[in-house]
Design a protein around this motif. Structure first.
Motif, short mmCIF file in Angstrom:
data_model
loop_
_atom_site.label_atom_id
_atom_site.label_comp_id
_atom_site.label_asym_id
_atom_site.label_seq_id
_atom_site.Cartn_x
_atom_site.Cartn_y
_atom_site.Cartn_z
N TRP A 65 33.52 -72.98 12.22
CA TRP A 65 34.35 -72.14 12.41
C TRP A 65 34.71 -71.40 11.23
N HIS B 227 32.31 -68.87 14.38
CA HIS B 227 33.31 -69.07 15.39
C HIS B 227 34.00 -67.41 14.46
N TYR B 228 34.52 -67.72 13.34
CA TYR B 228 35.62 -66.43 13.05
C TYR B 228 34.52 -65.19 13.16
N ARG C 154 34.23 -62.97 15.95
CA ARG C 154 35.14 -62.32 16.21
C ARG C 154 35.31 -61.89 15.57
N ASN D 279 47.54 -61.67 18.67
CA ASN D 279 46.30 -62.43 17.48
C ASN D 279 45.40 -62.72 16.79
N CYS D 280 46.38 -61.68 15.33
CA CYS D 280 46.63 -62.82 14.43
C CYS D 280 47.51 -64.26 14.12
N TYR E 13 47.72 -66.45 16.69
CA TYR E 13 47.65 -66.77 17.46
C TYR E 13 46.26 -67.70 16.40
N TYR E 14 45.34 -66.76 15.74
CA TYR E 14 44.03 -67.14 14.78
C TYR E 14 44.90 -68.14 13.89
N TYR E 15 45.59 -67.49 13.16
CA TYR E 15 46.01 -68.07 12.31
C TYR E 15 46.92 -69.40 11.90
N ALA F 143 44.51 -71.87 13.21
CA ALA F 143 43.69 -72.42 11.89
C ALA F 143 43.59 -73.04 10.95
#
Length: 103
Positions: free
Chosen positions: A18, A21-22, A25, A48-49, A51-53, A56
């Motif tokens: 993780w 990956h970040y 990113r 995007n934010c 989706y990612y948060y 996660a």
């Protein structure tokens, strides 16, 4: 709550992956998909934010749940290896794209 070293191998790998990956990113966002350009319009920032948060939080809930049952170690290592290969291939494409933008 068990210490990091006492957690199953899959949870330790998940944290390392993780973070990788970040970090990748962030590198992509800074050097490849500059916000406001064609590759990343500024209107995509919220999407995007979110989706990612959201993703996660979803993954963290299940991977760190007290009743979590780890998959077999071989499955973990094979899946991790394939995931790393995919990340590196994506990074290579991004670096190629970045070089192309500079010329």
């Amino acid at each position: 709550m068990p210490r990091f070293e006492q957690r199953p191998l899959v949870q330790q790998i998940a944290v390392a992956y993780w973070v990788f990956h970040y970090a990748k990113r962030i590198f992509e966002t800074y050097f490849v998909h500059m916000f406001g350009h064609d590759t990343m319009p500024i209107r995509n920032l919220f999407k995007n934010c979110s989706y990612y948060y959201g993703f996660a939080a979803y993954v963290a809930y299940f991977v760190n749940h007290p009743k979590y049952t780890a998959p077999p170690e071989l499955q973990t290592l094979v899946s991790f290896g394939l995931a790393v290969l995919c990340q590196l291939a994506n990074l290579r494409c991004d670096c190629h794209s970045c070089r192309r933008q500079l010329h």
